[in-house]
Design a protein around this motif. Structure first.
Motif, PDB file in Angstrom:
ATOM      1  N   PRO A 211      57.611  48.664   4.597  1.00 43.74           N
ATOM      2  CA  PRO A 211      58.495  49.492   3.768  1.00 43.74           C
ATOM      3  C   PRO A 211      57.743  50.205   2.639  1.00 43.74           C
ATOM      4  CG  PRO A 211      59.444  47.323   4.150  1.00 43.74           C
ATOM      5  CD  PRO A 211      58.041  47.260   4.643  1.00 43.74           C
ATOM      6  N   ALA A 212      58.277  51.328   2.228  1.00 42.03           N
ATOM      7  CA  ALA A 212      57.664  52.098   1.146  1.00 42.03           C
ATOM      8  C   ALA A 212      57.541  51.266  -0.126  1.00 42.03           C
ATOM      9  CB  ALA A 212      58.478  53.361   0.879  1.00 42.03           C
ATOM     10  N   ALA A 213      58.517  50.398  -0.386  1.00 44.46           N
ATOM     11  CA  ALA A 213      58.456  49.562  -1.590  1.00 44.46           C
ATOM     12  C   ALA A 213      57.212  48.680  -1.574  1.00 44.46           C
ATOM     13  CB  ALA A 213      59.717  48.695  -1.695  1.00 44.46           C
ATOM     14  N   ASP A 214      56.893  48.089  -0.402  1.00 45.77           N
ATOM     15  CA  ASP A 214      55.699  47.251  -0.299  1.00 45.77           C
ATOM     16  C   ASP A 214      54.429  48.087  -0.371  1.00 45.77           C
ATOM     17  OD1 ASP A 214      56.676  44.701  -0.291  1.00 45.77           O
ATOM     18  OD2 ASP A 214      56.305  44.290   1.824  1.00 45.77           O
ATOM     19  N   LEU A 215      54.439  49.248   0.254  1.00 45.13           N
ATOM     20  CA  LEU A 215      53.280  50.125   0.178  1.00 45.13           C
ATOM     21  C   LEU A 215      52.946  50.467  -1.275  1.00 45.13           C
ATOM     22  CD1 LEU A 215      53.880  52.572   3.165  1.00 45.13           C
ATOM     23  CD2 LEU A 215      51.721  51.377   2.702  1.00 45.13           C
ATOM     24  N   VAL A 216      53.963  50.837  -2.028  1.00 46.97           N
ATOM     25  CA  VAL A 216      53.724  51.215  -3.424  1.00 46.97           C
ATOM     26  C   VAL A 216      53.361  50.000  -4.268  1.00 46.97           C
ATOM     27  CG1 VAL A 216      54.844  52.131  -5.492  1.00 46.97           C
ATOM     28  CG2 VAL A 216      55.073  53.326  -3.316  1.00 46.97           C
ATOM     29  N   ARG A 217      53.966  48.862  -3.977  1.00 49.88           N
ATOM     30  CA  ARG A 217      53.597  47.635  -4.698  1.00 49.88           C
ATOM     31  C   ARG A 217      52.112  47.334  -4.497  1.00 49.88           C
ATOM     32  NH1 ARG A 217      57.425  44.897  -2.824  1.00 49.88           N
ATOM     33  NH2 ARG A 217      58.853  45.298  -4.562  1.00 49.88           N
ATOM     34  N   LEU A 218      51.616  47.534  -3.288  1.00 48.63           N
ATOM     35  CA  LEU A 218      50.200  47.317  -3.005  1.00 48.63           C
ATOM     36  C   LEU A 218      49.332  48.353  -3.700  1.00 48.63           C
ATOM     37  CD1 LEU A 218      48.023  45.836  -1.208  1.00 48.63           C
ATOM     38  CD2 LEU A 218      48.446  47.635   0.479  1.00 48.63           C
ATOM     39  N   LEU A 219      49.674  49.625  -3.538  1.00 41.58           N
ATOM     40  CA  LEU A 219      48.837  50.703  -4.066  1.00 41.58           C
ATOM     41  C   LEU A 219      48.806  50.741  -5.587  1.00 41.58           C
ATOM     42  CD1 LEU A 219      49.952  53.489  -1.574  1.00 41.58           C
ATOM     43  CD2 LEU A 219      47.755  52.318  -1.583  1.00 41.58           C
ATOM     44  N   ALA A 220      49.872  50.263  -6.216  1.00 37.38           N
ATOM     45  CA  ALA A 220      49.934  50.309  -7.684  1.00 37.38           C
ATOM     46  C   ALA A 220      49.086  49.234  -8.349  1.00 37.38           C
ATOM     47  CB  ALA A 220      51.389  50.179  -8.149  1.00 37.38           C
ATOM     48  N   ASP A 221      48.603  48.280  -7.590  1.00 35.67           N
ATOM     49  CA  ASP A 221      47.688  47.272  -8.124  1.00 35.67           C
ATOM     50  C   ASP A 221      46.401  47.979  -8.577  1.00 35.67           C
ATOM     51  OD1 ASP A 221      45.307  45.403  -7.827  1.00 35.67           O
ATOM     52  OD2 ASP A 221      46.931  43.966  -7.542  1.00 35.67           O
ATOM     53  N   ARG A 222      46.000  47.733  -9.801  1.00 36.86           N
ATOM     54  CA  ARG A 222      44.854  48.470 -10.354  1.00 36.86           C
ATOM     55  C   ARG A 222      43.557  48.170  -9.599  1.00 36.86           C
ATOM     56  NH1 ARG A 222      45.925  51.295 -14.826  1.00 36.86           N
ATOM     57  NH2 ARG A 222      47.842  50.802 -15.991  1.00 36.86           N
ATOM     58  N   GLN A 223      43.386  46.936  -9.142  1.00 41.29           N
ATOM     59  CA  GLN A 223      42.184  46.613  -8.389  1.00 41.29           C
ATOM     60  C   GLN A 223      42.189  47.311  -7.030  1.00 41.29           C
ATOM     61  OE1 GLN A 223      41.371  42.424  -8.098  1.00 41.29           O
ATOM     62  NE2 GLN A 223      39.609  42.714  -6.752  1.00 41.29           N
ATOM     63  N   VAL A 224      43.361  47.362  -6.399  1.00 38.05           N
ATOM     64  CA  VAL A 224      43.488  48.091  -5.141  1.00 38.05           C
ATOM     65  C   VAL A 224      43.181  49.571  -5.364  1.00 38.05           C
ATOM     66  CG1 VAL A 224      45.134  48.862  -3.390  1.00 38.05           C
ATOM     67  CG2 VAL A 224      45.096  46.459  -4.105  1.00 38.05           C
ATOM     68  N   HIS A 225      43.706  50.128  -6.438  1.00 32.53           N
ATOM     69  CA  HIS A 225      43.453  51.529  -6.775  1.00 32.53           C
ATOM     70  C   HIS A 225      41.957  51.785  -6.904  1.00 32.53           C
ATOM     71  CE1 HIS A 225      42.918  54.704  -9.957  1.00 32.53           C
ATOM     72  NE2 HIS A 225      43.759  55.360  -9.186  1.00 32.53           N
TER      73      HIS A 225
ATOM     74  N   THR B 135      39.518  50.140  -5.556  1.00 35.30           N
ATOM     75  CA  THR B 135      38.850  49.981  -4.260  1.00 35.30           C
ATOM     76  C   THR B 135      39.196  51.111  -3.298  1.00 35.30           C
ATOM     77  OG1 THR B 135      38.866  47.565  -4.475  1.00 35.30           O
ATOM     78  CG2 THR B 135      38.608  48.462  -2.251  1.00 35.30           C
ATOM     79  N   LEU B 136      40.467  51.441  -3.219  1.00 34.99           N
ATOM     80  CA  LEU B 136      40.961  52.310  -2.155  1.00 34.99           C
ATOM     81  C   LEU B 136      40.855  53.791  -2.464  1.00 34.99           C
ATOM     82  CD1 LEU B 136      42.213  52.011   0.643  1.00 34.99           C
ATOM     83  CD2 LEU B 136      44.464  52.076  -0.443  1.00 34.99           C
ATOM     84  N   LYS B 137      41.127  54.175  -3.696  1.00 33.87           N
ATOM     85  CA  LYS B 137      41.180  55.611  -4.015  1.00 33.87           C
ATOM     86  C   LYS B 137      39.905  56.356  -3.616  1.00 33.87           C
ATOM     87  CE  LYS B 137      41.374  58.822  -7.874  1.00 33.87           C
ATOM     88  NZ  LYS B 137      41.340  58.942  -9.343  1.00 33.87           N
ATOM     89  N   PRO B 138      38.682  55.810  -3.853  1.00 37.46           N
ATOM     90  CA  PRO B 138      37.481  56.553  -3.453  1.00 37.46           C
ATOM     91  C   PRO B 138      37.328  56.709  -1.944  1.00 37.46           C
ATOM     92  CG  PRO B 138      36.952  54.864  -5.074  1.00 37.46           C
ATOM     93  CD  PRO B 138      38.350  54.589  -4.621  1.00 37.46           C
ATOM     94  N   LEU B 139      38.090  55.933  -1.169  1.00 40.20           N
ATOM     95  CA  LEU B 139      37.970  55.971   0.287  1.00 40.20           C
ATOM     96  C   LEU B 139      38.977  56.910   0.930  1.00 40.20           C
ATOM     97  CD1 LEU B 139      37.550  52.150   1.020  1.00 40.20           C
ATOM     98  CD2 LEU B 139      35.790  53.830   0.427  1.00 40.20           C
ATOM     99  N   LEU B 140      39.971  57.349   0.173  1.00 36.05           N
ATOM    100  CA  LEU B 140      41.051  58.140   0.749  1.00 36.05           C
ATOM    101  C   LEU B 140      40.700  59.621   0.823  1.00 36.05           C
ATOM    102  CD1 LEU B 140      44.116  56.452  -1.000  1.00 36.05           C
ATOM    103  CD2 LEU B 140      43.397  56.199   1.388  1.00 36.05           C
ATOM    104  N   LYS B 141      41.342  60.282   1.737  1.00 35.13           N
ATOM    105  CA  LYS B 141      41.118  61.706   1.972  1.00 35.13           C
ATOM    106  C   LYS B 141      41.879  62.539   0.952  1.00 35.13           C
ATOM    107  CE  LYS B 141      41.652  65.052   5.771  1.00 35.13           C
ATOM    108  NZ  LYS B 141      42.119  65.195   7.180  1.00 35.13           N
TER     109      LYS B 141
END
Length: 494
Positions: free
Chosen positions: A377-391, A393-399
Motif C-alpha cells: 500500500p501507498a501508506a507503507d511505501l511512504v512510511r518506508l521512504l520517509a525514514d531519514r536513513q532510507v532517504h 541510502t535510496l535517494k542517490p540510487l533513484l532515477k
C-alpha cells in the motif's frame, strides 16, 4: 471530466495555494489555508484523482521526512500491487543484509590436482548469484584458467547453480516469450536471455540463437527455434529433453529482425557458453552435467561482480527483474540459509520490512514486483521512504523523473526535482520516491493506481499488449504528474 477542467484544476492549484507541512494529518486531503474573501479554494488532491479518470483505485500519500503519518492521502491503505516500485524494498533489503560493497563471485573449482597442465578430476562452474554475469565475463574466466596453466581436464565438466532456489520463470502468469520473465538460478548469464535473430533467404529464414555480447556471439543449443507455417500464435514454448524448444509463426517474421527470449535453464545455458569460451582458450570440456551438490574442491579461477551498491543503482534504473530476484534471494540466504523458493524469500523480506521499518501491510510474493499478487500500500511505501536513513541510502540510487506540462513535455524549470522508481503492469501503474525541494525539505511520496478486475480478465496471450492498456496507463501517469506538481508547489511552514 474534460482535459480543460483538469487544466483549470491544476492552474488553480499551482498559482494559489500554500499547505502547511506538519507532522500529522487526517487520512484524507488537508484543507489548504483560505485565500482572501471571494476567492475559491484551490483543488484538493481528491479533486486531482477524480479529474484523472483512472478506472479502479488510485492510492497515494505524501509525507515529510522523519514523519510516520502522511501530510495528505487518498485511499492510502488500499492493497494494490506495487509493480516495479517494489524493487525499492529489494534494494534496501539487499544493501542492509549484504552491505553496499558486497561482490558476487562466479568460481571455477577442481576436484583433483592440477599438475603439468592437466586436472586429474572434475571441473565445476559455480554460480554465486551474480546478476550481471555475461558472456564476456565467462570468456575472461576461461582466460584465467589458461593463465593458471590448465590445458586438459581428465574428469567431467559440471555446473552448479543451486546456491539459491532455482525456478523456470519468475511469474507463471506472463506470456511465455517475454524476456523480462526468465528462469532464475545462482548461475545466470546475460540476464538469462538468448538472442533470437532471423533473416529471410528466398522463401526460407536463416535462424540463430546465441549468447551475444558486444564482442562475442557464441551459438547455443540449449534453446532452439523452428519457423512454422502459421499466422498465430506468434510463439510457442515447450520444455523438451532438457532444452527450451521454441516455434515462431512464419507470418510474423517479415524479412528479418531480432529479439531477446527468456532462458528457462540458466545454469545449463551458462555452462554451455563457458565450454565454448574454454574451447577458444584450448581447453576442451566434456558435455556439461549438473551437480546437485559441491564436493571438496580447490578454486582455480574466479570472477567478481561490481559492488552491490552499483548493481542496485542499475537495477532501479533499468528495472531488471532478474537482478531484483537474485538480490532478494541472496539477502534471504545470507540471513537464514537458502530459502525454499522465491515466494518464501519474498515473505522473509516482507517480514524484515515490518520488523525493521514498522511497515504494516506489505506482502510481496517476489522481489521484482512482477507478480500481481504482491501488495504494498501507498501508506507503507511512504512510511518506508520517509525514514531519514532510507532517504540517505535510496535517494542517490533513484532515477531522475521529468516533471511534465499538460502537453507531456518536460518542464525546463519546475522549481523542484523528482527522484523516484516507476512501476508498470497491465492496468497497474506506480511512482514512488522523493520530491526534491530547493530548501532541502524533501517529501516522500507514492502514487499507485490499479484496476485489478480489468487486469484479472486478461488472458495470458493478451498480457503483452492489452486493448486499452496504453490509454489507461497514460491517465495513471497523468495523475502522477498532477500530484508531483501539487506537492512540488507546497510551501513549507513552521
Amino acid at each position: 471530466m474534460t482535459s480543460l477542467s483538469r487544466r483549470a484544476l491544476l492552474g488553480a492549484m499551482l498559482s494559489s495555494f500554500a499547505l502547511p507541512l506538519q507532522a500529522s494529518a487526517p487520512a484524507t486531503s488537508l484543507r489548504p489555508r483560505l485565500r482572501p474573501d471571494g476567492v475559491a479554494e484551490p483543488p484538493t488532491v481528491q479533486d486531482l484523482v477524480d479529474a484523472a479518470g483512472v478506472s479502479g483505485i488510485s492510492s497515494l500519500a505524501v509525507a515529510r521526512l522523519g514523519s510516520t503519518e502522511p501530510l495528505e492521502s487518498v485511499a492510502a491503505d488500499a492493497p494494490l500491487p506495487p509493480a516495479s516500485v517494489g524493487k525499492t524494498l529489494t534494494a534496501l533489503y539487499a544493501l542492509a543484509v549484504l552491505g553496499p560493497q558486497h561482490r558476487f563471485a562466479t568460481r571455477v573449482l577442481g576436484t583433483g590436482t592440477l599438475a603439468n597442465g592437466r586436472l586429474d578430476g572434475d571441473l565445476i562452474l559455480v554460480g554465486g548469484g551474480d546478476p550481471g554475469l555475461d558472456t564476456a565475463d565467462l570468456a575472461d574466466l576461461a582466460g584465467k584458467l589458461k593463465a593458471a596453466g590448465l590445458r586438459e581436464v581428465r574428469g567431467r565438466f559440471l555446473y552448479y547453480g543451486g546456491a539459491l532456489p532455482e525456478a523456470r520463470l519468475i511469474d507463471a502468469d506472463q506470456p511465455d516469450h517475454v524476456g523480462y520473465n526468465p528462469g532464475v538460478s545462482a548461475l545466470s548469464l546475460n540476464y538469462n536471455r538468448v538472442h533470437f535473430e532471423w533473416k529471410r533467404q528466398a522463401d526460407k529464414w536463416a535462424v540463430t540463437m546465441d549468447a551475444r555480447t558486444r564482442d562475442y556471439r557464441p551459438d547455443v543449443t540449449i534453446a532452439r527455434m523452428q519457423v512454422v507455417d502459421r499466422s498465430a500464435p506468434i510463439y510457442t514454448y515447450a520444455d523438451r529433453q532438457g532444452r527450451d524448444d521454441w516455434t515462431v509463426a512464419q507470418g510474423a517474421l517479415g524479412n528479418g529482425g531480432a529479439r531477446w527470449l527468456p532462458v528457462r535453464r540458466p545454469a545449463a545455458y551458462a555452462a554451455e557458453v563457458f565450454a565454448t569460451m574454454a574451447r577458444a582458450n584450448g581447453i576442451v570440456l566434456d558435455t556439461p552435467e549438473e551437480a546437485r551438490s559441491l564436493p571438496a574442491t580447490s578454486e582455480l579461477a574466479r570472477h567478481e561482480s561490481r559492488p552491490l551498491v552499483e548493481i542496485a543503482k542499475l537495477m532501479l534504473y533499468y528495472s531488471n527483474n532478474l537482478t531484483a530476484e537474485l538480490l532478494g534471494l541472496s539477502a534471504s540466504a545470507a540471513r537464514g540459509g537458502k530459502p525454499a523458493s522465491i515466494r518464501d524469500s519474498a515473505q522473509a523480506m516482507s517480514d524484515w520490512a515490518r520488523a525493521t521499518h514498522g511497515l504494516r501491510d506489505v506482502a510481496m510474493v517476489d522481489h521484482s514486483g512482477l507478480g500481481d499478487a504482491s501488495r504494498f500500500p501507498a501508506a507503507d511505501l511512504v512510511r518506508l521512504l520517509a525514514d531519514r536513513q532510507v532517504h540517505a541510502t535510496l535517494k542517490p540510487l533513484l532515477k531522475d523523473i521529468d516533471v511534465k506540462d499538460d502537453e507531456g513535455r518536460p518542464m525546463s524549470a519546475p522549481g523542484f526535482e523528482v527522484a523516484a522508481k516507476t512501476g508498470t503492469l497491465n492496468f497497474v501503474s506506480g511512482l514512488a520516491g522523493y520530491v526534491v525541494r530547493p530548501d532541502g525539505d524533501d517529501l516522500a511520496f507514492a502514487v499507485v493506481s490499479g484496476d485489478l478486475p480489468r487486469r484479472a480478465s486478461l488472458s495470458r496471450a493478451e498480457r503483452e499488449r492489452p486493448r486499452g492498456g496504453r490509454a489507461w496507463t497514460a491517465r495513471a501517469r497523468g495523475l502522477q504528474q498532477d500530484c508531483l506538481k501539487r506537492w512540488g508547489a507546497l510551501k513549507a511552514q513552521g
